[in-house]
Design a protein around this motif. Structure first.
Motif, short mmCIF file in Angstrom:
data_model
loop_
_atom_site.label_atom_id
_atom_site.label_comp_id
_atom_site.label_asym_id
_atom_site.label_seq_id
_atom_site.Cartn_x
_atom_site.Cartn_y
_atom_site.Cartn_z
N GLN A 1 0.77 -1.24 0.00
CA GLN A 1 0.02 0.06 0.14
C GLN A 1 1.05 1.22 0.04
O GLN A 1 1.41 1.54 1.03
N GLU A 2 1.09 1.69 -1.20
CA GLU A 2 1.71 3.03 -1.32
C GLU A 2 1.12 4.17 -0.38
O GLU A 2 0.03 4.21 -0.24
N ALA B 1 1.46 6.32 23.78
CA ALA B 1 2.68 6.80 22.92
C ALA B 1 3.16 5.49 22.16
O ALA B 1 2.91 4.34 22.39
N GLY B 2 3.77 5.82 21.16
CA GLY B 2 4.49 4.83 20.40
C GLY B 2 4.65 5.40 18.71
O GLY B 2 3.93 6.12 18.21
N LEU B 3 5.73 4.98 18.10
CA LEU B 3 5.78 5.20 16.78
C LEU B 3 5.14 4.03 15.91
O LEU B 3 4.30 3.09 16.58
N GLY B 4 4.85 4.48 14.67
CA GLY B 4 4.11 3.74 13.63
C GLY B 4 2.88 4.11 13.21
O GLY B 4 2.36 5.08 13.82
N HIS B 5 2.35 3.64 12.36
CA HIS B 5 1.23 4.12 11.61
C HIS B 5 0.04 3.10 11.07
O HIS B 5 0.44 1.82 10.81
N GLY B 6 -1.00 3.32 11.31
CA GLY B 6 -2.14 2.28 10.93
C GLY B 6 -3.36 3.28 10.77
O GLY B 6 -3.34 4.72 11.06
N GLY B 7 -4.26 2.75 10.09
CA GLY B 7 -5.51 3.51 9.69
C GLY B 7 -6.92 2.61 9.52
O GLY B 7 -6.85 1.52 9.61
N ARG B 8 -7.85 3.43 9.20
CA ARG B 8 -9.28 2.65 9.08
C ARG B 8 -9.62 1.86 10.05
O ARG B 8 -10.54 0.88 9.94
N LEU C 1 3.71 -2.15 7.80
CA LEU C 1 4.84 -3.10 8.17
C LEU C 1 6.30 -2.35 7.82
O LEU C 1 7.17 -2.60 8.63
N ASP C 2 6.31 -1.90 6.64
CA ASP C 2 7.58 -1.49 5.99
C ASP C 2 7.74 -0.05 6.63
O ASP C 2 8.76 0.45 6.98
N GLY C 3 6.77 0.73 6.39
CA GLY C 3 6.79 2.26 6.71
C GLY C 3 7.72 3.04 5.46
O GLY C 3 7.82 2.31 4.53
N ASN C 4 8.08 4.34 5.64
CA ASN C 4 8.93 4.99 4.86
C ASN C 4 9.67 5.94 5.33
O ASN C 4 9.88 5.94 6.57
N SER C 5 10.21 6.91 4.69
CA SER C 5 11.13 7.72 5.39
C SER C 5 10.61 8.53 6.49
O SER C 5 11.27 9.10 7.41
N ALA C 6 9.23 8.96 6.37
CA ALA C 6 8.52 9.58 7.30
C ALA C 6 7.83 8.74 8.59
O ALA C 6 8.03 9.34 9.62
N VAL C 7 7.48 7.65 8.20
CA VAL C 7 6.59 6.99 9.17
C VAL C 7 7.28 5.61 9.60
O VAL C 7 7.61 4.83 8.50
N ALA C 8 7.53 5.37 10.88
CA ALA C 8 8.10 4.07 11.24
C ALA C 8 7.26 2.74 10.57
O ALA C 8 5.91 2.90 10.49
#
Lengths: 478, 478
Positions: free
Chosen positions: B112-113, B433-440, B450-457
Motif C-alpha cells: 500500500q503506497e 505513545a509509540g511510533l508506527g502508523h495504521g488507519g481505517r 509494516l515497512d513504513g517509509n522515510s517519514a513513518v516508522a
C-alpha cells in the motif's frame, strides 16, 4: 329520468339478484394488479377498465396518455338534463414488504366477523372495490330502466397513490369536456363499523416537503460522510442545525405553527360549517375515536366542540419522519454530515400549497437557514363545496331513502385531488359519499365488507346507495 | 537495569533481525478472531494472549473472569525499581456488513503506497497490531539482556469495543496488585502519515445517551404505532416534542451547550496545557486536518490557537443519530408515535459523567420534559496526566532517541478507559505513545504499516519505540 318508487324498488331487487355475480366482478378487478409505484399491471388494468366503460355504453371510452400512467376516460350520454363527473382511481398501493394472511392479489373471500364475507385484497377498499361497485350499480340501473337518471363523465386516474402528478395536465387538456358536468362525485364506502355514515363535501390541502441540512451545502460541518464524534469540538453539526431550524417552525407544544404568515389566509368557518360541527358535537363520541386512532388524550380533551373545530378548520404542520447519523443498536459515535426531515402541512381554505411553500422558504431564509434544502415532494390544494349544494343534498336525501341519517362533515381531513375539479377553472361542486365499509387501506389484509350486518351495508347496500344518490341528484330541486 | 547505548543498539539490531518473524506473529494474532460484540473467538484469543504472556515469563499469566469477556492478566517481575502497568485491549470491532478488498480475518499482507507492505485485517491498527508489536519488543529486550528495564503488569481487556463495561469491577478487585505500578502506558501507533508523532497524556470523558419521546410514556400522541398524518390536527406529536426538548440543550449555533450547569465544573487549562497548545499552534497546519476530517471550515477558522483550545479544552454535545417515523423514499404521511436521538457529550476535567447525566435529566424535568426517556448507553470519565510526569517525559525522550520530536497533545479528544487507572484509587500517571502508523480503524481495510517509509516508522520502528520508552522510563530522574 326521475325514478318512481316502484322503479327504485325494482333496481334494488335487481342489485340483490346480481350480488353473487357482482362479487365475482369485484374479484376479477382486484385480481388484475395495478400498483402504480411499481408500474405493475397498470396498463392492463386501464385496458380492463376501459372495457368496463365501453360495456356500459360510454362513447368515448378511451385511454388518455399522460407522462405517467394513462387516465381512463369515458362519457355516457343519455340525454338527461344533468351531468355528473365521476372521479375514480384504479391504481393501488404496493404490497412489497407487507405480511398478509392471504395472497394480496388473488381476491380471496374471507369470513370476517362481524361483517360476514369480506373481499381481502389490495385495492379492496382503496378503491377498486367501490369503483367496481359503482359500475355494477350503473349496470343495474340500465338493466332495469334502459337508461340513467343523469349523464356520466368518468375520469379514472392511475396515479392517485403517486400524488396524482399528471392529473392536473389532463384536466387542463380536457377542461372543455369536463366542464359539461354540473357536479362531481367520488363514490366511496364511507361507513364506520358502528354504522355511522359520513359525507365529505371537501378536503384539506396538502404540502409535503423534505427539509435537509447538510455539511456540503452549508460549507460547515462534515462535507460528504459522517466523521468521528470527538471532532464536534471544532466541527459544526448539520443535525443540530436541522433541529434549530425545525424548532422555529412550531411553538414548543408542537401544535401552533410559527412559520411567518402561515395562518394569514385561513378563512373563518362559514355559518354552515360551524352549524355542521355543532350538530356533530352533540353525538360525537370521543372514546371510540381514541381507540381508532390509538391515543390516550386529544389536544382539547375537555371539549368535543373545540376538538372538532381544530379537526376540521385548523391547518397543521407534522413531522412524518426524521433521520440522520447512526440509528442502529448500541453507541457508535459519529458526527453526521446531514440530517433530513419529512414534513406535511394540511391546509384549509384559503391557504394555498405554493403560498405556504414560499412562506416556509422565506421563513428559513430570513433566519439564515438559506443553505437548508427544501424539496417539494407532493401535495395539492383544498377543495370545498357548500353543504347546500345540489350534489350534497342529493347524497343526503339518497342515503336517507335507504334508512340512514348521514353526517355531513365539513371536510375530509385527509387529501385527495378533488380540487382539480372543484377549484378553477371547472368549479364543480364535489362530494364523496356512499354506503359500505372497508378497512386497512395501505395496510396488510385490506378488506371490503361483502355481506355487511345490521349496522353496516354490504356490497348490495353500497351499490343501492350509489343508485339512490344518482336518482336523488336527478330529482333535486336546484 | 539502565541500558547502555551499546545495549540499545543491540536490541534495535535484534528487532531488525526479527522483522519477518514478528510480521508472522502479528498475522497469527489477527487471524484469531476476537469480535467482542458477537462473542466471536474471544475466549480463544484470550487463551492465545495468556500463552504469549506466559512465554514472556509472566507469573501469574491468567484469565480473570468477569460478567462478560475475560481480562487477560499478567505480571512480569524482574526486580527493577520501577513498575509499569501496560493497558491493552484484545477485542475488535465486527466486520459484518463491511465490504473489504481482502478477507478481514486472514491477516493478508498488501503493498500500500506510500507505506510499502501493510497488514490489512480487522484489529491490525485497533489494537492487535500494536499489542503484538509491544510483546515482540519485550521479547527482543529479554533476548538481548535476559531481563527488562522495568517490571510489567499487563491488563488486556476483551470489551473495549463494548464500552469496557466490566473493567471497573476488575480494577476494583485487583486494586492492590495494580497499585504496585508506578505509572501506566498504552502502547499504540501514534504517527500521522506525514510523520508527526503524538503523545496523549489524557483523554476526554464520554457520556452516551439515547433520548426518546414517545406517546406511550407521554400520555399524549399516538400510543403504540404511527397513525395517519391528518390526525395531527387533534393529536400531539412526540417527534415535535423531541425537537423542542433537544433545541433547549444547545444554542442555535449547535455549539454552546445550554444544559443548566453544564460548564460549572470545567477547570481552566493549566499553564502547562496552555503552553502545549501554544507550541502546537506554531506548527499546526489546518489544511491537511480539514482534508482528514472532510470539512471545508472549522468553527473558529481565523485562529489556529482558538481552534486548538476548543479542540482540547471544550466539552461538547453531539447528535450521533436521530430517527422516527417514515424515512423511506417518497411521501408517506404518518404521525410517528415516537422519535429518538443518540447523543454523546465529550467531557473535560473536572466534569463527571454521572454529574452531566443528572444535569441533563434535571434540565429536561425542569422544563416539563419528565416523560422523555433518557437511557444511559455508556461512557466513562476523563483522565489527565501532567506533561511533567515521568512516564510522559520518558515517552518524549525515548522517541527523541529515535530521531523524532513528538508533540505532547494536552489530551486525546476521543475516549478510552484510561481513567480506571489514572483516577482514584490507583491514580497512576498514564500516557499513550509509540511510533508506527495504521488507519481505517472501525472501517473496512483497516491496516497497519509494516515497512513504513522515510517519514513513518514500520513495524520495526514501532517495536524500537516501545523499547526506547521502557528504557527511558527506567533511566529518568524522578
Amino acid at each position: 329520468m326521475v325514478a318512481s318508487l316502484a322503479t327504485q324498488r325494482e333496481i334494488f331487487a335487481r342489485i340483490d339478484e346480481r350480488l353473487e355475480d357482482d362479487i365475482l366482478r369485484l374479484q376479477a378487478f382486484v385480481q388484475q394488479p395495478s400498483i402504480s409505484a411499481e408500474n405493475h399491471g397498470i396498463r392492463h388494468c386501464a385496458e380492463l377498465l376501459r372495457g368496463y366503460l365501453a360495456a356500459l355504453g360510454c362513447d368515448p371510452a378511451e385511454l388518455v396518455e399522460t407522462e405517467g400512467h394513462p387516465v381512463v376516460y369515458g362519457e355516457r350520454w343519455v340525454g338527461a338534463p344533468q351531468t355528473l363527473l365521476i372521479y375514480l382511481m384504479y391504481d393501488t398501493q404496493p404490497v412489497l414488504g407487507e405480511t398478509w394472511s392471504v395472497p394480496p392479489l388473488e381476491g380471496r373471500i374471507v369470513e370476517q366477523e362481524p361483517f360476514g364475507r369480506c373481499l381481502v385484497a389490495r385495492g379492496a377498499k382503496n378503491s377498486k372495490g367501490p369503483l367496481r361497485a359503482f359500475l355494477n350499480s350503473v349496470e343495474a340501473i340500465q338493466d332495469v330502466t334502459g337508461s340513467l337518471p343523469v349523464n356520466l363523465i368518468f375520469v379514472a386516474e392511475g396515479e392517485e397513490e403517486l400524488g396524482s402528478r399528471n392529473l392536473p395536465r389532463f384536466v387542463e387538456r380536457y377542461a372543455s369536456r369536463l366542464g359539461k358536468a354540473d357536479a362531481a362525485l367520488h363514490p366511496y364506502a364511507l361507513q364506520e363499523p358502528d354504522g355511522r355514515v359520513l359525507i365529505w363535501p371537501g378536503t384539506k390541502g396538502l404540502l409535503y416537503v423534505e427539509i435537509e441540512a447538510s455539511g456540503g451545502r452549508w460549507g460547515r460541518g462534515p462535507r460528504a460522510y459522517d466523521i468521528h464524534a470527538s471532532q464536534k469540538a471544532i466541527v459544526d453539526s448539520p443535525a443540530w442545525r436541522l433541529i434549530a431550524a425545525l424548532s422555529t417552525l412550531v411553538a414548543a407544544d408542537g401544535n401552533s405553527v410559527t412559520i411567518d404568515g402561515f395562518y394569514d389566509n385561513v378563512r373563518p368557518p362559514t355559518a354552515a360549517e360551524e352549524a355542521a360541527v355543532e350538530s356533530l358535537a352533540h353525538t360525537f363520541d370521543l372514546e371510540p375515536f381514541k381507540q381508532l386512532w390509538n391515543v390516550d388524550a386529544f389536544l382539547d380533551e375537555e371539549m368535543t366542540i373545540g376538538l372538532l373545530r381544530r379537526y376540521f378548520f385548523t391547518p397543521t404542520l407534522n413531522i412524518d419522519g426524521i433521520w440522520g447519523g447512526y440509528t442502529g443498536p448500541g453507541s457508535k459515535t459519529v458526527l453526521p454530515h446531514r440530517a433530513t426531515a419529512k414534513l406535511d402541512a394540511r391546509l384549509v381554505p384559503d391557504q394555498e400549497k405554493d403560498e405556504i411553500l414560499a412562506k416556509l422558504r422565506r421563513h428559513l431564509d430570513d433566519r439564515g437557514y438559506d443553505d437548508l434544502d427544501v424539496r417539494l415532494m407532493g401535495g395539492g390544494e383544498w377543495s370545498q363545496t357548500s353543504p347546500d349544494a345540489r350534489i350534497v343534498r342529493a347524497a343526503v336525501s339518497g342515503l336517507r331513502e335507504l334508512g340512514v341519517e348521514p353526517e355531513v362533515w365539513p371536510r375530509n381531513v385527509g387529501f385527495f385531488p378533488a380540487y382539480l375539479f372543484n377549484r378553477r377553472p371547472l368549479e364543480l361542486p364535489f362530494c364523496v359519499a356512499g354506503l359500505g365499509h372497508g378497512g386497512r387501506a395501505h395496510s396488510p389484509d385490506e378488506y371490503f365488507a361483502l355481506d355487511g350486518n345490521s349496522a353496516v351495508a354490504g356490497l348490495a347496500g353500497c351499490e343501492k346507495s350509489y343508485a339512490a344518490i344518482l336518482f336523488a341528484y336527478a330529482s333535486q330541486g336546484t
